[in-house]
Scaffold this motif. Structure first.
Motif, PDB file in Angstrom:
ATOM      1  N   MET A   1       3.853 -16.689 -10.257  1.00  0.00           N
ATOM      2  CA  MET A   1       4.151 -16.505  -8.831  1.00  0.00           C
ATOM      3  C   MET A   1       2.840 -16.330  -8.056  1.00  0.00           C
ATOM      4  SD  MET A   1       6.423 -13.551  -6.929  1.00  0.00           S
ATOM      5  CE  MET A   1       7.927 -14.074  -7.743  1.00  0.00           C
ATOM      6  N   LYS A   2       2.742 -17.007  -6.923  1.00  0.00           N
ATOM      7  CA  LYS A   2       1.551 -16.913  -6.100  1.00  0.00           C
ATOM      8  C   LYS A   2       1.450 -15.527  -5.477  1.00  0.00           C
ATOM      9  CE  LYS A   2      -0.922 -19.411  -2.479  1.00  0.00           C
ATOM     10  NZ  LYS A   2      -0.836 -20.530  -1.510  1.00  0.00           N
ATOM     11  N   GLN A   3       0.253 -14.932  -5.604  1.00  0.00           N
ATOM     12  CA  GLN A   3       0.068 -13.577  -5.086  1.00  0.00           C
ATOM     13  C   GLN A   3       0.090 -13.581  -3.552  1.00  0.00           C
ATOM     14  OE1 GLN A   3      -3.478 -11.683  -6.458  1.00  0.00           O
ATOM     15  NE2 GLN A   3      -2.916  -9.691  -5.662  1.00  0.00           N
ATOM     16  N   LYS A   4       0.847 -12.662  -2.997  1.00  0.00           N
ATOM     17  CA  LYS A   4       0.964 -12.571  -1.552  1.00  0.00           C
ATOM     18  C   LYS A   4      -0.336 -12.043  -0.951  1.00  0.00           C
ATOM     19  CE  LYS A   4       3.848 -10.637   2.125  1.00  0.00           C
ATOM     20  NZ  LYS A   4       4.975  -9.744   2.438  1.00  0.00           N
ATOM     21  N   LYS A   5      -0.759 -12.670   0.131  1.00  0.00           N
ATOM     22  CA  LYS A   5      -1.979 -12.259   0.795  1.00  0.00           C
ATOM     23  C   LYS A   5      -1.715 -11.048   1.695  1.00  0.00           C
ATOM     24  CE  LYS A   5      -3.844 -16.968   0.868  1.00  0.00           C
ATOM     25  NZ  LYS A   5      -4.272 -18.105   1.726  1.00  0.00           N
ATOM     26  N   THR A   6      -2.708 -10.169   1.754  1.00  0.00           N
ATOM     27  CA  THR A   6      -2.591  -8.975   2.586  1.00  0.00           C
ATOM     28  C   THR A   6      -3.210  -9.234   3.946  1.00  0.00           C
ATOM     29  OG1 THR A   6      -2.719  -7.529   0.639  1.00  0.00           O
ATOM     30  CG2 THR A   6      -3.192  -6.533   2.782  1.00  0.00           C
ATOM     31  N   SER A   7      -2.456  -9.021   4.993  1.00  0.00           N
ATOM     32  CA  SER A   7      -2.963  -9.203   6.358  1.00  0.00           C
ATOM     33  C   SER A   7      -3.640  -7.921   6.836  1.00  0.00           C
ATOM     34  CB  SER A   7      -1.827  -9.564   7.310  1.00  0.00           C
ATOM     35  OG  SER A   7      -0.946  -8.452   7.462  1.00  0.00           O
ATOM     36  N   LEU A   8      -4.397  -8.045   7.920  1.00  0.00           N
ATOM     37  CA  LEU A   8      -5.022  -6.866   8.519  1.00  0.00           C
ATOM     38  C   LEU A   8      -3.966  -5.851   8.930  1.00  0.00           C
ATOM     39  CD1 LEU A   8      -7.440  -5.323   9.771  1.00  0.00           C
ATOM     40  CD2 LEU A   8      -7.086  -6.690  11.846  1.00  0.00           C
ATOM     41  N   THR A   9      -2.896  -6.318   9.538  1.00  0.00           N
ATOM     42  CA  THR A   9      -1.832  -5.410   9.966  1.00  0.00           C
ATOM     43  C   THR A   9      -1.245  -4.657   8.783  1.00  0.00           C
ATOM     44  OG1 THR A   9      -1.261  -6.790  11.876  1.00  0.00           O
ATOM     45  CG2 THR A   9       0.423  -5.268  11.075  1.00  0.00           C
ATOM     46  N   GLN A  10      -0.960  -5.364   7.696  1.00  0.00           N
ATOM     47  CA  GLN A  10      -0.403  -4.711   6.515  1.00  0.00           C
ATOM     48  C   GLN A  10      -1.381  -3.699   5.932  1.00  0.00           C
ATOM     49  OE1 GLN A  10       0.823  -7.409   3.437  1.00  0.00           O
ATOM     50  NE2 GLN A  10       1.294  -5.782   1.980  1.00  0.00           N
ATOM     51  N   TYR A  11      -2.642  -4.077   5.862  1.00  0.00           N
ATOM     52  CA  TYR A  11      -3.668  -3.164   5.339  1.00  0.00           C
ATOM     53  C   TYR A  11      -3.713  -1.884   6.166  1.00  0.00           C
ATOM     54  CZ  TYR A  11      -8.326  -1.245   4.454  1.00  0.00           C
ATOM     55  OH  TYR A  11      -9.376  -0.396   4.174  1.00  0.00           O
ATOM     56  N   LEU A  12      -3.727  -2.026   7.487  1.00  0.00           N
ATOM     57  CA  LEU A  12      -3.824  -0.850   8.361  1.00  0.00           C
ATOM     58  C   LEU A  12      -2.569   0.009   8.286  1.00  0.00           C
ATOM     59  CD1 LEU A  12      -5.487  -2.485  11.494  1.00  0.00           C
ATOM     60  CD2 LEU A  12      -6.573  -0.954   9.840  1.00  0.00           C
TER      61      LEU A  12
END
Length: 341
Positions: A1-12
């Protein structure tokens, strides 16, 4: 499964919700700044096609000729941040006085400082440039006062609660710290989002690369000449290894390089204007970059003391800068403090 990328919003949000590392108001402020940087990136990328190259013929408060993009970037940051309710006031390298949030908008508890377009002298030759920002809390008594003033901004760098920069190069990146390490996001232009690509950025303690404007060597103080001469002596000298010199003349680009692969960046005071402690601005450049460098495990001094311990005396105060790989910065600082120098 392709790893989901973390967005700036999610990180914050995760920092806010899980780690309790930043308040919601600060999270929203950082997101607004990041959106403004996307707008600036778009303007920069247009270049001559957008009619944004060249100078306006005006000067900023430091007496420097303003590029069209300097003014555009400054306006973008002011307009993006004035209405959100997170700020009490802003200060910019391009403006003589602070910008107090207009009464028609709600006021918040933070103060934002920024260099809207660092390295703008390189705009016309298509070299990487960037936006630097710093966030501090307004003094606790501001809410009970009618006006906020310049003195409210004059806090040492260690009071910063967030800092970062956007670099507009082959990729547009956002480098950020909220006091828990340094992370990097790359702008996905197709999606229009910041994606986490560099987690836990760390500066190596040792390096064989230095960045300095060698054309000023005849004006340097003895400790700086001593250090650079040792580097240039290579394997035959007391350092016993060869060094490479890099100099882009864009602080964002030079500091970005050392954050990614190590190095030391120096903009020391010199004899041309002995009454000035340095060239770079303490509040808009040195403090936020020092916060990032220290959070990445590096070190930042003015040659004699930690930059983030300096008590500012003015909004546009200048300072000497030595930052990067810890062992090299310590060596330069020791040379300045040595009675032999």
């Amino acid at each position: 499964m392709k790893q989901k990328k973390t967005s700036l919003t999610q990180y914050l949000i995760e920092k806010q919700r899980t780690d309790h590392a930043l308040p919601a108001e600060l999270r929203l402020l950082i997101e607004i700044v990041s959106r403004a940087c996307k707008t600036i990136s778009h303007a920069v990328s247009k270049g001559a096609l957008g009619g944004v190259l060249g100078s306006l013929g005006s000067e900023n408060v430091q007496g420097e000729v303003q590029k069209k993009l300097d003014v555009i970037s400054n306006e973008v940051l002011l307009e993006a941040n004035e209405w959100g309710g997170h700020l009490a006031a802003m200060a910019s390298e391009e403006m003589e006085a602070i910008y107090v949030i207009p009464n028609r908008y709600p006021k918040g508890e933070y103060l934002l400082l920024f260099d809207p377009l660092d390295g703008s002298s390189n705009v016309d030759v298509n070299v990487s440039i960037g936006t630097i920002f710093s966030v501090i809390k307004a003094p606790s008594d501001v809410a009970g006062r009618e006006h906020i003033c310049e003195e409210d901004f004059l806090q040492p760098g260690h009071t910063q609660v967030a800092a970062g920069y956007a670099i507009y190069g082959p990729q547009t990146m956002l480098i950020l710290t909220v006091g828990e390490g340094v992370v990097g996001f790359t702008l996905d232009r197709e999606m229009g989002s910041w994606v986490l690509t560099h987690d836990n950025i760390t500066i190596p303690e040792d390096t064989s690369e230095f960045a300095i404007n060698a054309s000023n060597s005849r004006h340097w103080e003895a400790p700086v000449r001593r250090y650079i001469d040792e580097c240039l002596a290579g394997t035959e000298g007391i350092r016993g290894k060869n060094f490479n010199m890099r100099w882009i003349a864009s602080m964002v680009a030079d500091v970005h390089r050392l954050l990614i692969r190590g190095g030391i960046f120096m903009y020391p005071r010199d004899a041309r204007e002995p009454n000035k402690p340095g060239k770079l601005r303490l509040m808009y450049e040195a403090n936020p970059m020092s916060f990032l460098v220290e959070q990445a495990g590096g070190m930042a001094t003015n040659g004699r003391e930690r930059i983030m311990d300096i008590q500012p005396e003015g909004l546009h105060e200048r300072v000497a800068v030595v930052m990067g790989s810890r062992n090299e910065v310590q060596r330069v600082t020791d040379y300045h403090l040595s009675p032999e120098s």
